[in-house]
Design a protein around this motif. Structure first.
Motif, PDB file in Angstrom:
ATOM      1  N   ASP A 156       1.036  -1.354  -0.033  1.00  0.00           N
ATOM      2  CA  ASP A 156      -0.012   0.179  -0.079  1.00  0.00           C
ATOM      3  C   ASP A 156       0.698   1.472   0.110  1.00  0.00           C
ATOM      4  OD1 ASP A 156      -1.732   1.921   0.210  1.00  0.00           O
ATOM      5  OD2 ASP A 156      -2.613   1.436   2.452  1.00  0.00           O
ATOM      6  N   VAL A 157       0.920   1.868  -1.217  1.00  0.00           N
ATOM      7  CA  VAL A 157       1.820   3.243  -1.209  1.00  0.00           C
ATOM      8  C   VAL A 157       1.264   4.335  -0.876  1.00  0.00           C
ATOM      9  CG1 VAL A 157       3.295   2.207  -2.876  1.00  0.00           C
ATOM     10  CG2 VAL A 157       1.265   3.469  -3.874  1.00  0.00           C
ATOM     11  N   THR A 158      -0.215   4.241  -0.613  1.00  0.00           N
ATOM     12  CA  THR A 158      -1.027   5.477  -0.319  1.00  0.00           C
ATOM     13  C   THR A 158      -0.752   5.726   1.399  1.00  0.00           C
ATOM     14  OG1 THR A 158      -3.088   4.297   0.319  1.00  0.00           O
ATOM     15  CG2 THR A 158      -2.452   4.844  -1.962  1.00  0.00           C
ATOM     16  N   GLY A 159      -0.422   4.819   2.120  1.00  0.00           N
ATOM     17  CA  GLY A 159      -0.303   5.150   3.413  1.00  0.00           C
ATOM     18  C   GLY A 159       0.965   5.964   3.784  1.00  0.00           C
ATOM     19  N   ARG A 160       0.650   6.824   4.715  1.00  0.00           N
ATOM     20  CA  ARG A 160       1.752   7.687   5.507  1.00  0.00           C
ATOM     21  C   ARG A 160       1.463   7.819   6.853  1.00  0.00           C
ATOM     22  NH1 ARG A 160       2.426   7.255   0.886  1.00  0.00           N
ATOM     23  NH2 ARG A 160       3.005   8.899  -0.848  1.00  0.00           N
ATOM     24  N   GLU A 161       2.463   8.287   7.387  1.00  0.00           N
ATOM     25  CA  GLU A 161       2.503   8.416   8.895  1.00  0.00           C
ATOM     26  C   GLU A 161       2.390   9.960   9.291  1.00  0.00           C
ATOM     27  OE1 GLU A 161       5.902   6.820  10.359  1.00  0.00           O
ATOM     28  OE2 GLU A 161       5.431   4.603  10.534  1.00  0.00           O
ATOM     29  N   LEU A 162       1.695  10.355  10.303  1.00  0.00           N
ATOM     30  CA  LEU A 162       1.500  11.694  10.743  1.00  0.00           C
ATOM     31  C   LEU A 162       2.407  12.030  11.968  1.00  0.00           C
ATOM     32  CD1 LEU A 162       0.142  14.461  10.860  1.00  0.00           C
ATOM     33  CD2 LEU A 162      -1.551  13.392  12.346  1.00  0.00           C
ATOM     34  N   HIS A 163       3.508  12.771  11.526  1.00  0.00           N
ATOM     35  CA  HIS A 163       4.310  13.072  12.972  1.00  0.00           C
ATOM     36  C   HIS A 163       3.820  14.510  13.444  1.00  0.00           C
ATOM     37  CE1 HIS A 163       7.709  10.312  11.513  1.00  0.00           C
ATOM     38  NE2 HIS A 163       6.683   9.841  11.007  1.00  0.00           N
ATOM     39  N   VAL A 164       3.864  14.474  14.633  1.00  0.00           N
ATOM     40  CA  VAL A 164       3.485  15.788  15.413  1.00  0.00           C
ATOM     41  C   VAL A 164       4.776  16.002  16.333  1.00  0.00           C
ATOM     42  CG1 VAL A 164       2.035  16.836  17.023  1.00  0.00           C
ATOM     43  CG2 VAL A 164       1.191  15.038  15.369  1.00  0.00           C
ATOM     44  N   SER A 165       5.364  17.228  15.984  1.00  0.00           N
ATOM     45  CA  SER A 165       6.330  17.695  17.202  1.00  0.00           C
ATOM     46  C   SER A 165       6.046  18.846  17.848  1.00  0.00           C
ATOM     47  CB  SER A 165       7.570  18.053  16.143  1.00  0.00           C
ATOM     48  OG  SER A 165       7.403  19.128  15.412  1.00  0.00           O
ATOM     49  N   ILE A 166       6.273  19.161  18.972  1.00  0.00           N
ATOM     50  CA  ILE A 166       6.271  20.260  19.764  1.00  0.00           C
ATOM     51  C   ILE A 166       7.435  20.792  20.355  1.00  0.00           C
ATOM     52  CG2 ILE A 166       4.823  21.075  21.971  1.00  0.00           C
ATOM     53  CD1 ILE A 166       2.730  18.626  21.459  1.00  0.00           C
ATOM     54  N   ASP A 167       7.634  21.967  20.349  1.00  0.00           N
ATOM     55  CA  ASP A 167       8.817  22.470  20.563  1.00  0.00           C
ATOM     56  C   ASP A 167       8.699  23.197  21.969  1.00  0.00           C
ATOM     57  OD1 ASP A 167      11.298  24.065  21.427  1.00  0.00           O
ATOM     58  OD2 ASP A 167      11.107  25.209  19.686  1.00  0.00           O
ATOM     59  N   TYR A 168       8.631  22.459  23.139  1.00  0.00           N
ATOM     60  CA  TYR A 168       8.590  23.057  24.578  1.00  0.00           C
ATOM     61  C   TYR A 168       9.887  23.472  25.281  1.00  0.00           C
ATOM     62  CZ  TYR A 168       9.925  18.331  25.998  1.00  0.00           C
ATOM     63  OH  TYR A 168      10.502  16.893  26.313  1.00  0.00           O
ATOM     64  N   SER A 169      10.856  23.731  24.426  1.00  0.00           N
ATOM     65  CA  SER A 169      12.032  24.067  24.977  1.00  0.00           C
ATOM     66  C   SER A 169      11.955  25.633  25.683  1.00  0.00           C
ATOM     67  CB  SER A 169      13.162  24.109  24.097  1.00  0.00           C
ATOM     68  OG  SER A 169      12.760  25.144  23.078  1.00  0.00           O
ATOM     69  N   ASN A 170      12.489  25.612  26.757  1.00  0.00           N
ATOM     70  CA  ASN A 170      12.449  27.020  27.677  1.00  0.00           C
ATOM     71  C   ASN A 170      11.097  27.145  28.378  1.00  0.00           C
ATOM     72  OD1 ASN A 170      15.273  27.884  26.775  1.00  0.00           O
ATOM     73  ND2 ASN A 170      14.228  28.664  25.012  1.00  0.00           N
ATOM     74  N   THR A 171      10.252  25.939  28.592  1.00  0.00           N
ATOM     75  CA  THR A 171       9.261  26.207  29.184  1.00  0.00           C
ATOM     76  C   THR A 171       9.464  25.095  30.564  1.00  0.00           C
ATOM     77  OG1 THR A 171       8.146  23.858  28.086  1.00  0.00           O
ATOM     78  CG2 THR A 171       8.090  26.214  27.061  1.00  0.00           C
TER      79      THR A 171
END
Length: 218
Positions: A74-89
């Motif tokens: 299945d070449v239609t499948g992708r992964e959703l990557h979520v990143s949160i920059d919480y540096s200096n918190t």
């Protein structure tokens, strides 16, 4: 370009590539499939990050050459990557929950002026640096697979392996040998020139392909 120079550049390309995908052409039947699988097995033996892309039915008598989970169908499948920059918190906790198909992610504590622009999303899944095509005269021979991967293919380096003079030489590196008896034999000779180890598993796979070779067209 001289063959020796071309092979040296391919060796360098494969050695440096972080992700490689192999695309056997379904029209090539067992020969193209086995050529692709054999190459996959040799690259895996060198600990390369390699994928075999083959949607649809596996050719007869080839079903046991690779585990089903090793084949990307299945070449239609992708992964959703979520990143949160919480540096200096002061954030010290991450919690998540799911409800009715919705993922809720909680990171805290952060101050009330935290900028939501520091949250990023990205779809990933088919970003290969190198594609190796096997038995295709043009990229469009891959049909729906080509349409799904068109952007990725045109962003990557392509090694084009084929044994017909009808090939359009669409790759960055074209190994087109019209007098090669089979694609599996072409992969065998090419892999030796690229310094790959022809493992027992790969040799058996390529032998299956050679025994099922298609008549050479052109």
């Amino acid at each position: 370009m001289e063959k020796k120079e071309k092979n040296n550049l391919i060796i360098e390309l494969l050695g440096n590539a972080k992700s490689i995908a192999i695309l056997p052409n379904k029209v090539g039947g067992a020969d193209a499939y086995c050529a692709g699988v054999g190459l996959y097995q040799m690259l895996k033996a060198k600990d390369k990050n390699v994928s075999l892309i083959y949607p649809g039915k596996i050719p007869d008598k080839c079903e046991n050459l690779l585990k089903k989970e090793e084949i990307v169908s299945d070449v239609t499948g992708r992964e959703l990557h979520v990143s949160i920059d919480y540096s200096n918190t002061p954030a010290a906790k991450v919690q998540y929950s799911t409800e009715h198909g919705v993922l809720y992610l909680k990171v805290g504590p952060v101050n009330k002026y935290f900028e939501v622009s520091r949250v990023h999303t990205e779809l990933k899944g088919m970003e290969h640096e190198v594609f190796i095509t096997v038995g295709a005269q043009v990229l469009e021979d891959f049909g729906q697979t080509y349409r799904e991967l068109e952007n990725e293919l045109h962003s990557a380096k392509i090694i084009n392996l084929d044994n017909t003079d009808r090939n359009f030489r669409f790759g960055h590196f074209n190994l087109v040998e019209p007098f090669a008896d089979s694609l599996s034999l072409l992969v065998l000779t090419s892999s030796v020139e690229w310094g790959l180890n022809v493992t027992k598993e790969a040799a058996e796979t390529l032998l299956v392909g050679i025994s099922h070779r298609n008549p050479i067209v052109g």
